[in-house]
Design an enzyme around this catalytic site. Structure first.
Site, PDB file in Angstrom:
ATOM      1  N   GLN A  67       0.812  -1.344   0.033  1.00 48.74           N
ATOM      2  CA  GLN A  67       0.011   0.041  -0.043  1.00 48.74           C
ATOM      3  C   GLN A  67       0.794   1.338  -0.073  1.00 48.74           C
ATOM      4  O   GLN A  67       0.272   2.336   0.019  1.00 48.74           O
ATOM      5  CB  GLN A  67      -0.738   0.029   1.199  1.00 48.74           C
ATOM      6  CG  GLN A  67      -0.216   0.245   2.490  1.00 48.74           C
ATOM      7  CD  GLN A  67      -0.989  -0.074   3.715  1.00 48.74           C
ATOM      8  OE1 GLN A  67      -1.482  -1.188   4.136  1.00 48.74           O
ATOM      9  NE2 GLN A  67      -1.344   0.858   4.375  1.00 48.74           N
ATOM     10  N   CYS A  73      -4.991  -0.124   3.785  1.00 49.92           N
ATOM     11  CA  CYS A  73      -4.926  -1.341   4.312  1.00 49.92           C
ATOM     12  C   CYS A  73      -6.214  -2.130   4.130  1.00 49.92           C
ATOM     13  O   CYS A  73      -6.132  -3.340   3.725  1.00 49.92           O
ATOM     14  CB  CYS A  73      -4.367  -1.518   5.680  1.00 49.92           C
ATOM     15  SG  CYS A  73      -5.372  -0.563   7.030  1.00 49.92           S
ATOM     16  N   HIS A 368      -5.483  -1.171  11.558  1.00 46.40           N
ATOM     17  CA  HIS A 368      -4.892  -1.763  10.494  1.00 46.40           C
ATOM     18  C   HIS A 368      -5.784  -2.989  10.148  1.00 46.40           C
ATOM     19  O   HIS A 368      -6.199  -3.546  10.905  1.00 46.40           O
ATOM     20  CB  HIS A 368      -3.603  -1.954  10.824  1.00 46.40           C
ATOM     21  CG  HIS A 368      -2.618  -2.579   9.675  1.00 46.40           C
ATOM     22  ND1 HIS A 368      -2.784  -1.741   8.596  1.00 46.40           N
ATOM     23  CD2 HIS A 368      -1.990  -3.771   9.365  1.00 46.40           C
ATOM     24  CE1 HIS A 368      -1.678  -2.334   7.389  1.00 46.40           C
ATOM     25  NE2 HIS A 368      -1.299  -3.739   8.070  1.00 46.40           N
ATOM     26  N   ASN A 389       0.365  -9.235   5.191  1.00 44.37           N
ATOM     27  CA  ASN A 389       0.325  -7.663   5.310  1.00 44.37           C
ATOM     28  C   ASN A 389       0.076  -7.305   3.884  1.00 44.37           C
ATOM     29  O   ASN A 389       0.347  -7.826   2.747  1.00 44.37           O
ATOM     30  CB  ASN A 389       1.513  -7.340   6.031  1.00 44.37           C
ATOM     31  CG  ASN A 389       1.131  -6.072   6.955  1.00 44.37           C
ATOM     32  OD1 ASN A 389       0.252  -5.381   6.428  1.00 44.37           O
ATOM     33  ND2 ASN A 389       1.917  -5.747   8.088  1.00 44.37           N
TER      34      ASN A 389
END
Length: 447
Positions: A67, A73, A368, A389
Site C-alpha cells: 500500500q 490497508c 490496521h 500484510n
C-alpha cells in the site's frame, strides 16, 4: 465533591531521586535505554523462537501487495481476499492484483458526498457541538471498514490493476488528503451558511452538485479518470495466454470475482460493558456511500470469533481482519506477540490493562486491516496465525507476519466471515436491527 489540586513538591522529587539511586541496576538500564531506545532494550528474543512461521493450515496466497505511503490497508486486505480466490479459480499468476486505485477513486468521491450530507444534516448545530467538531476534525481520510469497501464494489465493481494502475497520489496520499480536507472544510462553511439562510433543499443540492463536480476533477487529475470499459489480458501461471474483451467493472466482478457480498459479514470482539455479546451495532456518521451498504457489526465472544475464522481457513478461504497493529509488534521480523517486548520488567512498572479497559480509555482501537492466511492448530486449539500484510515483501517473512493466539485475544477486534461458517444462533443474531453507537465509539475506528 470538589477535589483541590495538589502540586508536586521538592520533597517528593527528592524521594523519587533517592528511590532511583537505591536501584542497583538503574545506571545500567539508563545507559541501555538511552543508547538503544525502549523497544530494542525491552525486546525478548524468545518471541522469535516461539513464532516460527510453520502452520498446520497454510493457504498459498502468492505475492504480497504494498500500500506504500497510503492508509488503504482495509481496501488492500479486502481486494487481496478476493484475488486469492481468483488466483485458484483462474490459475492467475502470483503477482496478479485488483486495482486499489480504482476503488480508492470512488471511495474518495463517495466520502465527499457523505461528508456533505453530514454537514447539511448538522448545520443547525453550533460549531462547538461534539458531532460537528468530530466531522471537521477529519472530513475524509484513507481509512475504512469492510462494509465500506463492499458499498463501493456493489455500486462500481472492480477492475484488474492493469486496467487502472497506481499513481503517485494513490501510493503517497499525503498531498491529496490535505487538499481534499481543505476543500471539504471550505465547502462546509458554505453549506452551513446556506442552511442558516433558509435555503431550499433544491438550492442546497444545486451547490452540492457543483462541489462534487470539482471533487471529481481533483480526483481525476490525481488518480486518473476511472476506467469504464477494458480488456482483461494475461498469461496464467502455466504461461497460457488469455484475453477477455469489452468488460466493464461490473461485468468483470460478476465473471471473475463472483462473490455475493451480502453473505460476508463483520464480526467484532468488544468486551466492554456497553456492548452485549450476540447483539449487532452500527456507528453514527460512519460510512462512505450515501444510500449504500451500512456498517453493521455482530459482537461475539473471542472463542466464537476465532472459531469462525478457523472454519473459513479450513475451507480454504482467507479471512479479512482488523487489529491494533502497533501494539507489541515487531515490524522488521514480522512478529505480533504479547511477549515480544518486556517493558514491565525493564521499567519495573505494571503496564497491564484488560482489552475492555484499553478500549474504554483510549489506549487501543482498530488501526490496521490484514488477511489471515493460515493457523497452527494443536489439539484443535490455535497457537499462532499466519498473516498477509500489505507493506510489501521487505518486512517479516517476505511480507507475511506471525501472530500469537494471545496477541489475537488482546488486539484483534474484527473479522469478516461468510455466513456459511457461522453457527445458526449467530446467523440469527446477525439479522437483528443494530444499536446505534456514537460517532467516536472505538468500533467506528477506520483501519
Amino acid at each position: 465533591m470538589i477535589h483541590l489540586s495538589t502540586e508536586i513538591t521538592p520533597d517528593q522529587i527528592r524521594r523519587y531521586e533517592n528511590e532511583l539511586s537505591e536501584r542497583k541496576d538503574a545506571s545500567v538500564l539508563e545507559r541501555a535505554v538511552k543508547k538503544n531506545g525502549i523497544l530494542a532494550t525491552a525486546q525478548d528474543d524468545i518471541a522469535n523462537v516461539n513464532m516460527t512461521p510453520i502452520f498446520s493450515i497454510d493457504l498459498d496466497t502468492g505475492h504480497v501487495a504494498n500500500q506504500k505511503q497510503s492508509g488503504r490497508c482495509w481496501m488492500f486486505a479486502a481486494l487481496n481476499t478476493m484475488r486469492h480466490a481468483m488466483k485458484d479459480t483462474f490459475n492467475l499468476p502470483g503477482d496478479f492484483e485488483l486495482s486499489q486505485n480504482y476503488t480508492y477513486f470512488w471511495d474518495k468521491f463517495e466520502k465527499a458526498n457523505y461528508f456533505y450530507e453530514n454537514v447539511i444534516n448538522t448545520a443547525d448545530k453550533p460549531l462547538d457541538d461534539r458531532k460537528v467538531a468530530f466531522l471537521m476534525e477529519t472530513p475524509q481520510q484513507d481509512g475504512g471498514q469492510w462494509d465500506m469497501i463492499c458499498a463501493i464494489i456493489e455500486k462500481y465493481g472492480v477492475v484488474p490493476q492493469s486496467a487502472m494502475p497506481e499513481t503517485f497520489n494513490s501510493s503517497a496520499s499525503g498531498q491529496i488528503n490535505s487538499l481534499l480536507n481543505l476543500k471539504l472544510r471550505k465547502d462546509a462553511v458554505e453549506f452551513r451558511e446556506l442552511v442558516a439562510n433558509k435555503a431550499s433543499r433544491a438550492e442546497i443540492d444545486e451547490m452540492k452538485d457543483r462541489k462534487l463536480q470539482e471533487v471529481y476533477r481533483i480526483l481525476s487529475y490525481s488518480f486518473g479518470e476511472p476506467v469504464t470499459k477494458f480488456d482483461f489480458e494475461y498469461r496464467d501461471s502455466n504461461k497460457e495466454y488469455h484475453i477477455d474483451r469489452g468488460l466493464t467493472p461490473k461485468t468483470f466482478y460478476d465473471k471473475y470475482v463472483k462473490w455475493d457480498l451480502s453473505q460476508y459479514v463483520s464480526i467484532i470482539n468488544a468486551p466492554t460493558d456497553d456492548k452485549e455479546y450476540n447483539k449487532t451495532y452500527t456507528v453514527e456518521m460512519l460510512g462512505n456511500v450515501v444510500g449504500g451498504r451500512e456498517v453493521k457489526h455482530l459482537n461475539v465472544s473471542m472463542e466464537d470469533f476465532k472459531q469462525m475464522a478457523i472454519a473459513q481457513l479450513q475451507a480454504g478461504q482467507s479471512v479479512w481482519f482488523g487489529c491494533d497493529v502497533g501494539q507489541s509488534s515487531d515490524r522488521k521480523n514480522g512478529i505480533m506477540d504479547t511477549k515480544v517486548y518486556a517493558k514491565d520488567e525493564l521499567f519495573d512498572v505494571d503496564f497491564s490493562m484488560s482489552k475492555a479497559e484499553r478500549l474504554d480509555y483510549g489506549e487501543s482501537l482498530m488501526t490496521h486491516a490484514m488477511v489471515l492466511t493460515g493457523v497452527d492448530l494443536v489439539d484443535g486449539k490455535p497457537t499462532k496465525w499466519k498473516v498477509e500484510n500489505s507493506w510489501g515483501d521487505k518486512v517479516g517473512d517476505k511480507g507475511y507476519f506471525v501472530m500469537s493466539d494471545a496477541w489475537m485475544d488482546e488486539y484483534c477486534y474484527q473479522v469478516v466471515v461468510n455466513k456459511n461458517f457461522m453457527p445458526e444462533n449467530l446467523q440469527k443474531a446477525q439479522e437483528q436491527e443494530p444499536k446505534m453507537l456514537q460517532p467516536w465509539d472505538p468500533m467506528g475506528a477506520l483501519a
